[in-house]
Design a protein around this motif. Structure first.
Motif, mmCIF file in Angstrom:
data_model
loop_
_atom_site.group_PDB
_atom_site.id
_atom_site.type_symbol
_atom_site.label_atom_id
_atom_site.label_comp_id
_atom_site.label_asym_id
_atom_site.label_seq_id
_atom_site.Cartn_x
_atom_site.Cartn_y
_atom_site.Cartn_z
ATOM 1 N N GLY A 58 -10.572 -8.341 -5.944
ATOM 2 C CA GLY A 58 -9.492 -9.118 -5.980
ATOM 3 C C GLY A 58 -9.295 -9.622 -4.274
ATOM 4 N N LEU A 59 -7.957 -9.797 -3.942
ATOM 5 C CA LEU A 59 -7.581 -10.086 -2.668
ATOM 6 C C LEU A 59 -7.369 -8.655 -1.891
ATOM 7 N N LEU A 60 -8.533 -8.509 -0.960
ATOM 8 C CA LEU A 60 -8.209 -7.462 -0.236
ATOM 9 C C LEU A 60 -7.446 -7.579 1.022
ATOM 10 N N CYS A 61 -6.590 -6.627 1.488
ATOM 11 C CA CYS A 61 -5.546 -6.890 2.554
ATOM 12 C C CYS A 61 -5.828 -5.608 3.330
ATOM 13 N N VAL A 62 -5.905 -6.131 4.785
ATOM 14 C CA VAL A 62 -6.109 -4.905 5.841
ATOM 15 C C VAL A 62 -4.887 -5.124 6.662
ATOM 16 N N GLY A 63 -4.156 -4.090 6.912
ATOM 17 C CA GLY A 63 -2.883 -4.147 7.735
ATOM 18 C C GLY A 63 -2.717 -3.103 8.572
ATOM 19 N N GLU A 64 -1.676 -3.366 9.466
ATOM 20 C CA GLU A 64 -1.343 -2.427 10.328
ATOM 21 C C GLU A 64 -0.006 -1.769 10.535
ATOM 22 N N LEU A 65 0.532 -0.929 10.057
ATOM 23 C CA LEU A 65 2.061 -0.355 10.207
ATOM 24 C C LEU A 65 2.441 -0.347 11.475
ATOM 25 N N SER A 66 3.590 -0.700 11.792
ATOM 26 C CA SER A 66 4.216 -0.620 13.082
ATOM 27 C C SER A 66 4.790 0.827 13.296
ATOM 28 N N ASP A 67 5.665 1.121 14.406
ATOM 29 C CA ASP A 67 6.248 2.138 14.663
ATOM 30 C C ASP A 67 7.795 2.259 14.208
ATOM 31 N N SER A 68 8.068 1.337 13.394
ATOM 32 C CA SER A 68 9.467 1.284 13.092
ATOM 33 C C SER A 68 9.912 2.432 12.107
ATOM 34 N N PRO A 69 11.331 2.504 11.864
ATOM 35 C CA PRO A 69 11.659 3.790 11.197
ATOM 36 C C PRO A 69 11.340 3.469 9.542
ATOM 37 N N ARG A 70 11.413 2.282 9.205
ATOM 38 C CA ARG A 70 11.112 1.823 7.915
ATOM 39 C C ARG A 70 9.368 2.006 7.593
ATOM 40 N N ALA A 71 8.764 1.643 8.729
ATOM 41 C CA ALA A 71 7.212 1.959 8.591
ATOM 42 C C ALA A 71 7.080 3.352 8.546
ATOM 43 N N LYS A 72 7.615 4.140 9.306
ATOM 44 C CA LYS A 72 7.278 5.405 9.040
ATOM 45 C C LYS A 72 7.799 6.007 7.854
ATOM 46 N N LEU A 73 8.772 5.490 7.055
ATOM 47 C CA LEU A 73 9.234 5.815 5.711
ATOM 48 C C LEU A 73 7.956 5.527 4.690
ATOM 49 N N ALA A 74 7.456 4.368 4.862
ATOM 50 C CA ALA A 74 6.303 3.873 4.007
ATOM 51 C C ALA A 74 5.184 4.716 4.188
ATOM 52 N N ARG A 75 4.969 5.188 5.515
ATOM 53 C CA ARG A 75 3.861 5.880 5.777
ATOM 54 C C ARG A 75 3.828 7.489 5.015
ATOM 55 N N ASP A 76 5.201 8.013 5.247
ATOM 56 C CA ASP A 76 5.513 9.467 4.612
ATOM 57 C C ASP A 76 5.281 8.972 3.079
ATOM 58 N N LEU A 77 5.753 8.144 2.637
ATOM 59 C CA LEU A 77 5.678 7.812 0.873
ATOM 60 C C LEU A 77 4.142 7.754 0.739
#
Length: 135
Positions: A58-77
């Motif tokens: 399929g469509l492979l996506c590569v991304g980089e999370l920021s250091d924002s609080p919402r990105a940290k929540l995504a990382r934890d989840l």
């Protein structure tokens, strides 16, 4: 943190009653499209998509999370296994009906965002990997 996964799988019926065909993203990738990276289709951007590639799945996506609080929540989840998929937000494509209420998209014209989600709209659109610190 880098993440990778598929935002759509070829030939799989999605909950918005579409099926996307291989090659549908070629023109968008060539044009350098840059959809937003969100968490659960809402809120502030949590990072940036840095690479897109069509592979056999399929469509492979590569991304980089920021250091924002919402990105940290995504990382934890994600690290606790509660965030397992990717989902495309509002999309526009050239579609044709293939069954009652289901359309086949051969060419995708636009995707406004791709979100990290707990329940992807396409059941095979899953996060495949993540690494901390570029490892």
């Amino acid at each position: 943190m880098l993440i990778a996964g598929h935002a759509i799988a070829w030939g799989v019926a999605c909950n918005d009653e579409i099926v996307v065909g291989q090659g549908a993203f070629e023109n968008l990738i060539r044009r350098g499209f840059q959809p937003k990276m969100l968490l659960q289709h809402e809120g502030e951007e949590i990072g940036k998509w840095i690479k897109f590639e069509e592979d056999d799945r399929g469509l492979l996506c590569v991304g980089e999370l920021s250091d924002s609080p919402r990105a940290k929540l995504a990382r934890d989840l994600m690290e606790t296994g509660k965030l397992t998929g990717l989902s495309m937000g509002r999309k526009k494509g050239i579609a044709r009906p293939i069954a009652s209420g289901v359309s086949f998209i051969a060419v995708m014209l636009d995707v406004n965002e791709i979100s990290m989600v707990d329940e992807p709209g396409c059941p095979a659109a899953l996060l495949d990997s993540f690494c901390i610190g570029g490892q």
